[in-house]
Design an enzyme around this catalytic site. Structure first.
Site, PDB file in Angstrom:
ATOM      1  N   ARG A   1       0.848  -1.201   0.000  1.00 17.63           N
ATOM      2  CA  ARG A   1       0.000   0.000   0.000  1.00 17.63           C
ATOM      3  C   ARG A   1       0.884   1.252   0.000  1.00 17.63           C
ATOM      4  O   ARG A   1       0.629   2.220  -0.704  1.00 17.63           O
ATOM      5  CB  ARG A   1      -0.948   0.008   1.217  1.00 17.63           C
ATOM      6  CG  ARG A   1      -2.027  -1.076   1.151  1.00 17.63           C
ATOM      7  CD  ARG A   1      -3.106  -0.868   2.186  1.00 17.63           C
ATOM      8  NE  ARG A   1      -2.669  -1.074   3.564  1.00 17.63           N
ATOM      9  CZ  ARG A   1      -2.714  -2.229   4.216  1.00 17.63           C
ATOM     10  NH1 ARG A   1      -3.186  -3.312   3.618  1.00 17.63           N
ATOM     11  NH2 ARG A   1      -2.300  -2.319   5.472  1.00 17.63           N
TER      12      ARG A   1
ATOM     13  N   GLU B   1     -19.155  15.108   1.942  1.00 15.71           N
ATOM     14  CA  GLU B   1     -19.376  14.159   0.840  1.00 15.71           C
ATOM     15  C   GLU B   1     -20.610  13.286   1.059  1.00 15.71           C
ATOM     16  O   GLU B   1     -20.518  12.206   1.633  1.00 15.71           O
ATOM     17  CB  GLU B   1     -18.146  13.260   0.642  1.00 15.71           C
ATOM     18  CG  GLU B   1     -18.331  12.336  -0.564  1.00 15.71           C
ATOM     19  CD  GLU B   1     -17.186  11.356  -0.800  1.00 15.71           C
ATOM     20  OE1 GLU B   1     -16.241  11.322   0.009  1.00 15.71           O
ATOM     21  OE2 GLU B   1     -17.259  10.604  -1.775  1.00 15.71           O
TER      22      GLU B   1
ATOM     23  N   LYS C   1     -18.345  17.718  -1.821  1.00 16.23           N
ATOM     24  CA  LYS C   1     -17.965  16.661  -2.771  1.00 16.23           C
ATOM     25  C   LYS C   1     -19.247  15.917  -3.109  1.00 16.23           C
ATOM     26  O   LYS C   1     -19.805  15.201  -2.280  1.00 16.23           O
ATOM     27  CB  LYS C   1     -16.927  15.734  -2.138  1.00 16.23           C
ATOM     28  CG  LYS C   1     -16.572  14.533  -3.006  1.00 16.23           C
ATOM     29  CD  LYS C   1     -15.231  13.956  -2.601  1.00 16.23           C
ATOM     30  CE  LYS C   1     -14.928  12.653  -3.277  1.00 16.23           C
ATOM     31  NZ  LYS C   1     -13.528  12.242  -3.099  1.00 16.23           N
TER      32      LYS C   1
ATOM     33  N   LYS D   1     -12.072  14.763   5.005  1.00 14.22           N
ATOM     34  CA  LYS D   1     -13.211  14.242   4.258  1.00 14.22           C
ATOM     35  C   LYS D   1     -14.053  13.317   5.138  1.00 14.22           C
ATOM     36  O   LYS D   1     -13.510  12.569   5.952  1.00 14.22           O
ATOM     37  CB  LYS D   1     -12.685  13.450   3.053  1.00 14.22           C
ATOM     38  CG  LYS D   1     -13.759  12.605   2.390  1.00 14.22           C
ATOM     39  CD  LYS D   1     -13.218  11.719   1.288  1.00 14.22           C
ATOM     40  CE  LYS D   1     -13.780  10.323   1.426  1.00 14.22           C
ATOM     41  NZ  LYS D   1     -13.406   9.438   0.328  1.00 14.22           N
TER      42      LYS D   1
HETATM   43  P1  13P Z   1     -14.435   7.430  -6.426  1.00 13.70           P
HETATM   44  O1  13P Z   1     -13.982   8.564  -7.321  1.00 13.70           O
HETATM   45  O2  13P Z   1     -13.792   6.126  -6.764  1.00 13.70           O
HETATM   46  O3  13P Z   1     -15.921   7.368  -6.297  1.00 13.70           O
HETATM   47  O4  13P Z   1     -13.885   7.766  -4.990  1.00 13.70           O
HETATM   48  C1  13P Z   1     -14.009   9.060  -4.495  1.00 13.70           C
HETATM   49  C2  13P Z   1     -14.104   9.017  -3.036  1.00 13.70           C
HETATM   50  O5  13P Z   1     -13.341   9.651  -2.357  1.00 13.70           O
HETATM   51  C3  13P Z   1     -15.163   8.198  -2.434  1.00 13.70           C
HETATM   52  O6  13P Z   1     -15.301   8.501  -1.098  1.00 13.70           O
END
Ligand code: 13P
Length: 340
Positions: free
Chosen positions: A46, A177, A219, A136
């Protein structure tokens, strides 16, 4: 709460022609992605993979910030520099995922609520010390028969708002988000309806918790047809519906809106962003905050082999460049063939 720092961070996150790399996959999600290309999901793999992405030459032209995972912010680049400082030196802002994932919401079958508020103030203080300047938190909203319920929208919006207030108090810009999932056979009209209800619930909760819109980044998912819906909306329809919903719900005071890719193909995610960015009359800049749509080609090229690192970096650079252009409405399908 350092308002000047919050403003600087938020503006830099959505600087023209740049967007955010989401590299905050939990170890469980990483396992699935690595398995798909036959790579063992060890801590060292990772680290190497994230290092490959972050050390891609020239990536700072297109990437304003990177969302890190707790494990990654504690890891170091090959030269011994902690990843957060490594990114900072390249002019990329380190960010951090702080939610602890979604769990079943009681009495709401098929729905989830995101956890992670307990002890969050302490964790944010530590992340700030480590260099994180934005954070986030992802809520997931599923569409299905009778869902989402008001309960689900309400519970997730309140968690997002409490998280956002804690972030701002710690001088960290919160990315809000709420992801409306692509899974299902729902129509694009239904996705528009649900996305609007989701964003309305979020902004009502943010106001209720005294969150400053000026220091927040949304987001959002795009308004698209469900993955299994027989009629798939085209690029212009997705762009028009997505922007319409955002204009109805997102305060103009907000410094910017970024999108997740959510399982769209790499090129679809770019084309949709491009179409929205090309439309006039928006109060905020729009850009990407993709994980899969930025990383897929790089991961498939890398396959865990040191010999493939350079080619994988080129693949990542290409997607970042394409999306940087799309964020300005300057992308064209022909450019996909010109790998720089
Ligand atoms: P994806 O662009 O693969 O949807 O991932 C964005 C993300 O941060 C999901 O939490």
């Amino acid at each position: 709460m350092d308002k000047a720092l919050l403003s600087r961070t938020a503006a830099a996150m959505v600087a023209q022609g740049k967007g955010i790399l989401a590299a905050d996959e939990s170890s469980g999600t990483c396992e699935k992605r690595f398995q798909s290309v036959g790579v063992a999901c060890t801590e060292e793999n990772r680290r190497s993979y994230r290092g490959l992405l972050f050390s891609t030459p020239g990536i700072e032209q297109y990437v304003s910030g990177v969302i890190l995972y707790d494990e990654t912010i504690r890891q170091k680049a090959s030269d011994g520099t902690p990843f957060a400082q490594y990114l900072e030196k390249k002019g990329i802002i380190p960010g951090i995922k702080v939610d602890k994932g979604a769990v079943d919401l009681p009495f709401c079958p098929g729905e989830k609520v995101t956890e992670g508020l307990d002890g969050l103030a302490k964790r944010l203080a530590e992340y700030f010390q480590m260099g994180a300047r934005f954070a986030k938190w992802r809520a997931v909203i599923a569409i299905g028969s009778g869902i989402p319920t008001h309960t689900c929208l309400y519970a997730n919006a309140h968690a997002l708002a409490r998280y956002a207030a804690l972030c701002q108090a710690a001088s960290i810009v919160p990315i809000i988000e709420p992801e409306v999932l692509l899974d299902g056979n729902h129509t694009v009209e239904r996705c528009e309806e649900v996305t609007e209800a989701t964003l309305r619930a979020c902004y009502a909760a943010l106001a209720a918790y005294n969150v400053s819109f000026e220091h927040t980044i949304l987001k959002s998912s795009m308004v698209v047809s469900g993955k299994d819906c027989p009629r798939q909306a085209g690029v212009d329809e997705v762009a028009e519906r997505s922007l319409r919903v955002l204009k109805r719900t997102v305060p103009a005071a907000q410094p910017g809106v970024v999108f997740l890719s959510g399982g769209q193909s790499d090129v679809d995610a770019t084309a949709h962003l491009n179409a929205m960015a090309a439309m006039p009359g928006r109060p905020w800049p729009l850009t990407f905050s993709y994980s899969r749509a930025l990383q897929n080609p790089a991961l498939k090229t890398w396959r865990g082999q040191a010999a493939n690192v350079q080619a994988a970096q080129q693949a990542f650079h290409h997607r970042a460049r394409m999306n940087g252009l799309a964020a300005q409405g300057k992308w064209k399908p022909e450019l996909e063939k010109q790998v720089a």
